[in-house]
Design a protein around this motif. Structure first.
Motif, PDB file in Angstrom:
ATOM      1  N   ASP A 114     -75.271 -55.745 -32.170  1.00  0.00           N
ATOM      2  CA  ASP A 114     -76.332 -56.717 -32.434  1.00  0.00           C
ATOM      3  C   ASP A 114     -75.935 -58.095 -31.934  1.00  0.00           C
ATOM      4  N   MET A 115     -74.697 -58.487 -32.192  1.00  0.00           N
ATOM      5  CA  MET A 115     -74.244 -59.818 -31.802  1.00  0.00           C
ATOM      6  C   MET A 115     -74.192 -59.950 -30.288  1.00  0.00           C
ATOM      7  N   ILE A 116     -73.619 -58.966 -29.605  1.00  0.00           N
ATOM      8  CA  ILE A 116     -73.517 -59.058 -28.146  1.00  0.00           C
ATOM      9  C   ILE A 116     -74.897 -59.003 -27.497  1.00  0.00           C
ATOM     10  N   SER A 117     -75.786 -58.185 -28.020  1.00  0.00           N
ATOM     11  CA  SER A 117     -77.121 -58.110 -27.413  1.00  0.00           C
ATOM     12  C   SER A 117     -77.920 -59.385 -27.695  1.00  0.00           C
ATOM     13  N   MET A 118     -77.760 -59.966 -28.884  1.00  0.00           N
ATOM     14  CA  MET A 118     -78.459 -61.205 -29.204  1.00  0.00           C
ATOM     15  C   MET A 118     -77.966 -62.340 -28.294  1.00  0.00           C
ATOM     16  N   LEU A 119     -76.662 -62.437 -28.114  1.00  0.00           N
ATOM     17  CA  LEU A 119     -76.118 -63.501 -27.270  1.00  0.00           C
ATOM     18  C   LEU A 119     -76.421 -63.258 -25.793  1.00  0.00           C
ATOM     19  N   THR A 120     -76.423 -62.000 -25.372  1.00  0.00           N
ATOM     20  CA  THR A 120     -76.788 -61.697 -23.984  1.00  0.00           C
ATOM     21  C   THR A 120     -78.231 -62.128 -23.725  1.00  0.00           C
ATOM     22  N   ALA A 121     -79.112 -61.819 -24.653  1.00  0.00           N
ATOM     23  CA  ALA A 121     -80.510 -62.233 -24.508  1.00  0.00           C
ATOM     24  C   ALA A 121     -80.618 -63.757 -24.455  1.00  0.00           C
ATOM     25  N   LEU A 122     -79.839 -64.451 -25.265  1.00  0.00           N
ATOM     26  CA  LEU A 122     -79.861 -65.912 -25.287  1.00  0.00           C
ATOM     27  C   LEU A 122     -79.409 -66.487 -23.940  1.00  0.00           C
ATOM     28  N   VAL A 123     -78.354 -65.926 -23.377  1.00  0.00           N
ATOM     29  CA  VAL A 123     -77.861 -66.397 -22.078  1.00  0.00           C
ATOM     30  C   VAL A 123     -78.840 -66.033 -20.968  1.00  0.00           C
ATOM     31  N   MET A 124     -79.447 -64.859 -21.053  1.00  0.00           N
ATOM     32  CA  MET A 124     -80.456 -64.480 -20.052  1.00  0.00           C
ATOM     33  C   MET A 124     -81.595 -65.509 -20.025  1.00  0.00           C
ATOM     34  N   LEU A 125     -82.027 -65.932 -21.197  1.00  0.00           N
ATOM     35  CA  LEU A 125     -83.094 -66.936 -21.267  1.00  0.00           C
ATOM     36  C   LEU A 125     -82.658 -68.232 -20.605  1.00  0.00           C
ATOM     37  N   ARG A 126     -81.414 -68.626 -20.838  1.00  0.00           N
ATOM     38  CA  ARG A 126     -80.913 -69.854 -20.209  1.00  0.00           C
ATOM     39  C   ARG A 126     -80.917 -69.719 -18.690  1.00  0.00           C
ATOM     40  N   LEU A 127     -80.457 -68.592 -18.185  1.00  0.00           N
ATOM     41  CA  LEU A 127     -80.420 -68.387 -16.735  1.00  0.00           C
ATOM     42  C   LEU A 127     -81.830 -68.359 -16.155  1.00  0.00           C
ATOM     43  N   GLU A 128     -82.744 -67.681 -16.843  1.00  0.00           N
ATOM     44  CA  GLU A 128     -84.128 -67.600 -16.359  1.00  0.00           C
ATOM     45  C   GLU A 128     -84.813 -68.961 -16.346  1.00  0.00           C
ATOM     46  N   ASP A 129     -84.391 -69.861 -17.224  1.00  0.00           N
ATOM     47  CA  ASP A 129     -84.990 -71.192 -17.304  1.00  0.00           C
ATOM     48  C   ASP A 129     -84.404 -72.187 -16.310  1.00  0.00           C
ATOM     49  N   GLU A 130     -83.474 -71.753 -15.484  1.00  0.00           N
ATOM     50  CA  GLU A 130     -82.842 -72.658 -14.525  1.00  0.00           C
ATOM     51  C   GLU A 130     -83.907 -73.310 -13.646  1.00  0.00           C
ATOM     52  N   GLN A 131     -83.855 -74.628 -13.580  1.00  0.00           N
ATOM     53  CA  GLN A 131     -84.872 -75.394 -12.850  1.00  0.00           C
ATOM     54  C   GLN A 131     -84.610 -75.472 -11.350  1.00  0.00           C
ATOM     55  N   ASP A 132     -83.358 -75.391 -10.951  1.00  0.00           N
ATOM     56  CA  ASP A 132     -83.012 -75.494  -9.531  1.00  0.00           C
ATOM     57  C   ASP A 132     -83.382 -74.187  -8.829  1.00  0.00           C
ATOM     58  N   PRO A 133     -84.372 -74.219  -7.930  1.00  0.00           N
ATOM     59  CA  PRO A 133     -84.794 -72.964  -7.277  1.00  0.00           C
ATOM     60  C   PRO A 133     -83.688 -72.324  -6.445  1.00  0.00           C
ATOM     61  N   ASP A 134     -82.745 -73.122  -5.953  1.00  0.00           N
ATOM     62  CA  ASP A 134     -81.648 -72.563  -5.165  1.00  0.00           C
ATOM     63  C   ASP A 134     -80.650 -71.793  -6.028  1.00  0.00           C
ATOM     64  N   ALA A 135     -80.656 -72.056  -7.320  1.00  0.00           N
ATOM     65  CA  ALA A 135     -79.689 -71.417  -8.209  1.00  0.00           C
ATOM     66  C   ALA A 135     -80.010 -69.938  -8.440  1.00  0.00           C
ATOM     67  N   GLN A 136     -81.270 -69.564  -8.303  1.00  0.00           N
ATOM     68  CA  GLN A 136     -81.650 -68.149  -8.458  1.00  0.00           C
ATOM     69  C   GLN A 136     -81.370 -67.648  -9.878  1.00  0.00           C
ATOM     70  N   GLY A 137     -81.989 -68.315 -10.848  1.00  0.00           N
ATOM     71  CA  GLY A 137     -81.757 -67.991 -12.247  1.00  0.00           C
ATOM     72  C   GLY A 137     -82.184 -66.597 -12.653  1.00  0.00           C
ATOM     73  N   VAL A 138     -83.343 -66.140 -12.181  1.00  0.00           N
ATOM     74  CA  VAL A 138     -83.819 -64.808 -12.569  1.00  0.00           C
ATOM     75  C   VAL A 138     -82.898 -63.719 -12.002  1.00  0.00           C
ATOM     76  N   PRO A 139     -82.507 -63.786 -10.721  1.00  0.00           N
ATOM     77  CA  PRO A 139     -81.541 -62.788 -10.242  1.00  0.00           C
ATOM     78  C   PRO A 139     -80.207 -62.855 -10.997  1.00  0.00           C
ATOM     79  N   ALA A 140     -79.789 -64.047 -11.396  1.00  0.00           N
ATOM     80  CA  ALA A 140     -78.547 -64.180 -12.163  1.00  0.00           C
ATOM     81  C   ALA A 140     -78.684 -63.469 -13.505  1.00  0.00           C
ATOM     82  N   ALA A 141     -79.821 -63.637 -14.155  1.00  0.00           N
ATOM     83  CA  ALA A 141     -80.070 -62.956 -15.433  1.00  0.00           C
ATOM     84  C   ALA A 141     -80.053 -61.437 -15.233  1.00  0.00           C
ATOM     85  N   ALA A 142     -80.588 -60.984 -14.111  1.00  0.00           N
ATOM     86  CA  ALA A 142     -80.574 -59.546 -13.809  1.00  0.00           C
ATOM     87  C   ALA A 142     -79.142 -59.050 -13.620  1.00  0.00           C
TER      88      ALA A 142
END
Length: 177
Positions: free
Chosen positions: A49-77
């Motif tokens: 539960d803890m690892i999946s909750m924190l993984t989801a939290l970090v995925m959200l942070r990566l997906e919210d990346e504002q810099d288009p060059d950073a490729q946040g969604v692929p990083a979350a994947a």
């Protein structure tokens, strides 16, 4: 990356860029305060539960990346792929066979996706009541009464630290203090 490139090893595995963050994330999920002070169950289910909750939290942070060059969604994947790789390896190490591993991985991915959606909604609220409800509904707890608000406060704090951490620093496996 094509199957042939992966098979022949002609290109680097894009997941490797995110492995330092994955290792840091696992380390954060293992921190004693989640279990001793905040009320997460110190069991196999509680640790998942803890690892999946924190993984989801970090995925959200990566997906919210504002810099288009950073490729946040692929990083979350890529981070999700590392989660799958690790969970599958843990199951196989425990002696779980192929048919069961596939079914369990499907459930784990559904859990991860559900937690990401729930966290996204709860984090948008001003207070931690929504986060506490997510914790109550989705986690095994050793302290049913006080655990949800304590874990919610910890998730909110980690969320703020993740937001304060640059994309490049996350990629290096570091999280702001």
């Amino acid at each position: 990356m094509s199957f042939l490139h992966r098979l022949l090893g002609t290109r680097p595995d894009p997941r490797e860029t995110w492995r330092p963050l994955w290792h840091r994330l696992v380390g954060i999920a293992r921190e004693e305060h989640w279990y001793a002070q905040r009320g997460a169950a110190d069991t196999l289910d509680g640790r998942f539960d803890m690892i999946s909750m924190l993984t989801a939290l970090v995925m959200l942070r990566l997906e919210d990346e504002q810099d288009p060059d950073a490729q946040g969604v692929p990083a979350a994947a890529r981070l999700t792929e590392l989660f799958v790789e690790d969970m599958e390896g843990q199951m196989r190490e425990a002696g779980i066979g192929d048919p069961t591993v596939g079914k369990m991985m499907g459930r784990m991915m559904a859990t991860l996706g559900g937690r990401a959606g729930s966290l996204r909604t709860a984090l948008a609220l001003e207070d931690d009541s929504g986060l506490a409800e997510v914790v109550q509904r989705n986690m095994h707890l050793s302290d049913e009464e006080n655990g949800p608000p304590r874990i919610a406060a910890g998730l909110r704090q980690l969320h703020a630290r993740l937001k304060a951490t640059s994309f490049e620093t996350l990629q290096d496996g570091e999280v702001a203090a």
